[in-house]
Scaffold this motif. Structure first.
Motif, PDB file in Angstrom:
ATOM      1  N   ASN A  49      -8.678 -12.320  43.280  1.00 36.32           N
ATOM      2  CA  ASN A  49      -7.290 -12.642  42.933  1.00 36.32           C
ATOM      3  C   ASN A  49      -7.193 -13.464  41.662  1.00 36.32           C
ATOM      4  O   ASN A  49      -6.128 -13.547  41.059  1.00 36.32           O
ATOM      5  CB  ASN A  49      -6.624 -13.432  44.072  1.00 36.32           C
ATOM      6  CG  ASN A  49      -6.357 -12.567  45.274  1.00 36.32           C
ATOM      7  OD1 ASN A  49      -6.279 -11.350  45.174  1.00 36.32           O
ATOM      8  ND2 ASN A  49      -6.232 -13.205  46.420  1.00 36.32           N
TER       9      ASN A  49
ATOM     10  N   GLU B  64       6.042 -26.850  37.762  1.00 39.77           N
ATOM     11  CA  GLU B  64       7.266 -26.209  37.292  1.00 39.77           C
ATOM     12  C   GLU B  64       7.472 -26.394  35.801  1.00 39.77           C
ATOM     13  O   GLU B  64       8.266 -25.685  35.190  1.00 39.77           O
ATOM     14  CB  GLU B  64       8.458 -26.753  38.065  1.00 39.77           C
ATOM     15  CG  GLU B  64       8.565 -28.253  38.013  1.00 39.77           C
ATOM     16  CD  GLU B  64       9.417 -28.806  39.122  1.00 39.77           C
ATOM     17  OE1 GLU B  64       9.956 -29.898  38.917  1.00 39.77           O
ATOM     18  OE2 GLU B  64       9.518 -28.180  40.184  1.00 39.77           O
TER      19      GLU B  64
ATOM     20  N   SER C 183      13.196 -18.853  33.076  1.00 34.95           N
ATOM     21  CA  SER C 183      12.046 -19.059  33.973  1.00 34.95           C
ATOM     22  C   SER C 183      12.426 -18.627  35.394  1.00 34.95           C
ATOM     23  O   SER C 183      13.546 -18.793  35.842  1.00 34.95           O
ATOM     24  CB  SER C 183      11.637 -20.522  33.967  1.00 34.95           C
ATOM     25  OG  SER C 183      12.667 -21.314  34.533  1.00 34.95           O
ATOM     26  N   ASN C 184      11.465 -18.068  36.096  1.00 30.91           N
ATOM     27  CA  ASN C 184      11.703 -17.596  37.473  1.00 30.91           C
ATOM     28  C   ASN C 184      10.998 -18.456  38.452  1.00 30.91           C
ATOM     29  O   ASN C 184       9.980 -18.859  38.447  1.00 30.91           O
ATOM     30  CB  ASN C 184      11.256 -16.147  37.621  1.00 30.91           C
ATOM     31  CG  ASN C 184      12.137 -15.236  36.794  1.00 30.91           C
ATOM     32  OD1 ASN C 184      13.247 -15.591  36.454  1.00 30.91           O
ATOM     33  ND2 ASN C 184      11.611 -14.066  36.494  1.00 30.91           N
TER      34      ASN C 184
ATOM     35  N   ASN D 228      -2.699 -10.978  37.818  1.00 32.98           N
ATOM     36  CA  ASN D 228      -1.968 -11.418  39.001  1.00 32.98           C
ATOM     37  C   ASN D 228      -1.218 -12.726  38.681  1.00 32.98           C
ATOM     38  O   ASN D 228      -1.587 -13.794  39.167  1.00 32.98           O
ATOM     39  CB  ASN D 228      -2.959 -11.621  40.155  1.00 32.98           C
ATOM     40  CG  ASN D 228      -2.268 -11.749  41.483  1.00 32.98           C
ATOM     41  OD1 ASN D 228      -1.051 -11.799  41.561  1.00 32.98           O
ATOM     42  ND2 ASN D 228      -3.070 -11.812  42.531  1.00 32.98           N
ATOM     43  N   PRO D 229      -0.160 -12.660  37.860  1.00 38.53           N
ATOM     44  CA  PRO D 229       0.506 -13.895  37.420  1.00 38.53           C
ATOM     45  C   PRO D 229       1.234 -14.634  38.536  1.00 38.53           C
ATOM     46  O   PRO D 229       1.371 -15.850  38.480  1.00 38.53           O
ATOM     47  CB  PRO D 229       1.479 -13.424  36.338  1.00 38.53           C
ATOM     48  CG  PRO D 229       1.682 -11.991  36.597  1.00 38.53           C
ATOM     49  CD  PRO D 229       0.433 -11.479  37.236  1.00 38.53           C
ATOM     50  N   LYS D 230       1.693 -13.904  39.552  1.00 36.11           N
ATOM     51  CA  LYS D 230       2.392 -14.574  40.649  1.00 36.11           C
ATOM     52  C   LYS D 230       1.443 -15.512  41.401  1.00 36.11           C
ATOM     53  O   LYS D 230       1.810 -16.631  41.761  1.00 36.11           O
ATOM     54  CB  LYS D 230       2.975 -13.535  41.595  1.00 36.11           C
ATOM     55  CG  LYS D 230       3.861 -14.124  42.652  1.00 36.11           C
ATOM     56  CD  LYS D 230       4.683 -13.061  43.304  1.00 36.11           C
ATOM     57  CE  LYS D 230       6.116 -13.441  43.032  1.00 36.11           C
ATOM     58  NZ  LYS D 230       7.086 -12.468  43.105  1.00 36.11           N
ATOM     59  N   PHE D 231       0.214 -15.064  41.627  1.00 42.21           N
ATOM     60  CA  PHE D 231      -0.776 -15.907  42.288  1.00 42.21           C
ATOM     61  C   PHE D 231      -1.182 -17.071  41.394  1.00 42.21           C
ATOM     62  O   PHE D 231      -1.339 -18.204  41.856  1.00 42.21           O
ATOM     63  CB  PHE D 231      -2.003 -15.079  42.673  1.00 42.21           C
ATOM     64  CG  PHE D 231      -3.093 -15.873  43.318  1.00 42.21           C
ATOM     65  CD1 PHE D 231      -2.943 -16.364  44.599  1.00 42.21           C
ATOM     66  CD2 PHE D 231      -4.272 -16.139  42.644  1.00 42.21           C
ATOM     67  CE1 PHE D 231      -3.935 -17.106  45.201  1.00 42.21           C
ATOM     68  CE2 PHE D 231      -5.267 -16.873  43.231  1.00 42.21           C
ATOM     69  CZ  PHE D 231      -5.107 -17.353  44.518  1.00 42.21           C
TER      70      PHE D 231
ATOM     71  N   GLY E 120       7.596 -23.800  31.949  1.00 42.84           N
ATOM     72  CA  GLY E 120       8.208 -23.178  33.120  1.00 42.84           C
ATOM     73  C   GLY E 120       9.662 -23.481  33.305  1.00 42.84           C
ATOM     74  O   GLY E 120      10.269 -22.973  34.235  1.00 42.84           O
TER      75      GLY E 120
ATOM     76  N   LEU F  61       2.597 -15.107  31.818  1.00 39.88           N
ATOM     77  CA  LEU F  61       3.027 -16.429  32.281  1.00 39.88           C
ATOM     78  C   LEU F  61       3.614 -17.174  31.095  1.00 39.88           C
ATOM     79  O   LEU F  61       3.210 -16.957  29.951  1.00 39.88           O
ATOM     80  CB  LEU F  61       1.840 -17.234  32.824  1.00 39.88           C
ATOM     81  CG  LEU F  61       1.342 -16.931  34.217  1.00 39.88           C
ATOM     82  CD1 LEU F  61       0.101 -17.758  34.515  1.00 39.88           C
ATOM     83  CD2 LEU F  61       2.402 -17.225  35.246  1.00 39.88           C
TER      84      LEU F  61
ATOM     85  N   SER G 256       0.573 -18.542  39.196  1.00 36.54           N
ATOM     86  CA  SER G 256       1.657 -19.510  39.039  1.00 36.54           C
ATOM     87  C   SER G 256       1.677 -20.535  40.173  1.00 36.54           C
ATOM     88  O   SER G 256       2.303 -21.580  40.041  1.00 36.54           O
ATOM     89  CB  SER G 256       3.001 -18.796  38.956  1.00 36.54           C
ATOM     90  OG  SER G 256       3.296 -18.168  40.178  1.00 36.54           O
ATOM     91  N   THR G 257       0.972 -20.249  41.281  1.00 35.23           N
ATOM     92  CA  THR G 257       0.899 -21.249  42.352  1.00 35.23           C
ATOM     93  C   THR G 257       0.029 -22.437  41.947  1.00 35.23           C
ATOM     94  O   THR G 257       0.111 -23.492  42.568  1.00 35.23           O
ATOM     95  CB  THR G 257       0.326 -20.638  43.644  1.00 35.23           C
ATOM     96  OG1 THR G 257      -0.980 -20.145  43.388  1.00 35.23           O
ATOM     97  CG2 THR G 257       1.214 -19.527  44.149  1.00 35.23           C
TER      98      THR G 257
END
Length: 121
Positions: free
Chosen positions: A63, A78, A120-121, A68-71, A115, A111, A73-74
């Motif tokens: 991962n 912010e 930004s999301n 995998n930018p969503k992972f 943020g 990314l 970003s964890t």
């Protein structure tokens, strides 16, 4: 004149415990520190070291890729900063790889560098 100043500002030693002139306020302060009231440090304990979730098998190191930018970003705040090892509990090897992949994703615009803002999301 300098001699008088020295005599006035001379350090006055606190009397010992077995002396009769020992002030009761010192006893109160010592009792308060023993009971946990007032001044003094309080340690809550629980400083257990966090284990790396990638090395323990909870997460797969596959991962950890810029794709995998969503992972990824964890592991960012912010404001867009990379969260430190001390907070996440990652080992040094994983944290270096994580930082590298976040920087790659930033350069490919997957990314954001920052943020916050309207987009930004």
């Amino acid at each position: 004149m300098a001699k008088e100043y020295k005599e006035k500002s001379a350090y006055k030693k606190r009397p010992s415990n077995d002396d009769d002139s020992y002030d009761s306020k010192y006893n109160d302060m010592d009792d308060a520190m023993d009971e946990g009231k007032g001044r003094g440090r309080k340690f809550s304990g629980g400083n257990k070291k966090k284990s790396c979730r990638f090395m323990s098998g909870e997460e797969d190191t596959a991962n950890l890729t810029y794709k995998n930018p969503k992972f990824l970003s964890t592991f960012m705040t912010e404001h867009g900063k990379i969260v430190s090892r001390r907070i996440t509990g990652n080992c040094a090897m994983v944290q270096r790889k994580l930082a590298l992949e976040i920087k790659r994703a930033r350069n490919l615009a997957l990314l954001g560098f920052v943020g916050i803002g309207p987009n930004s999301n």
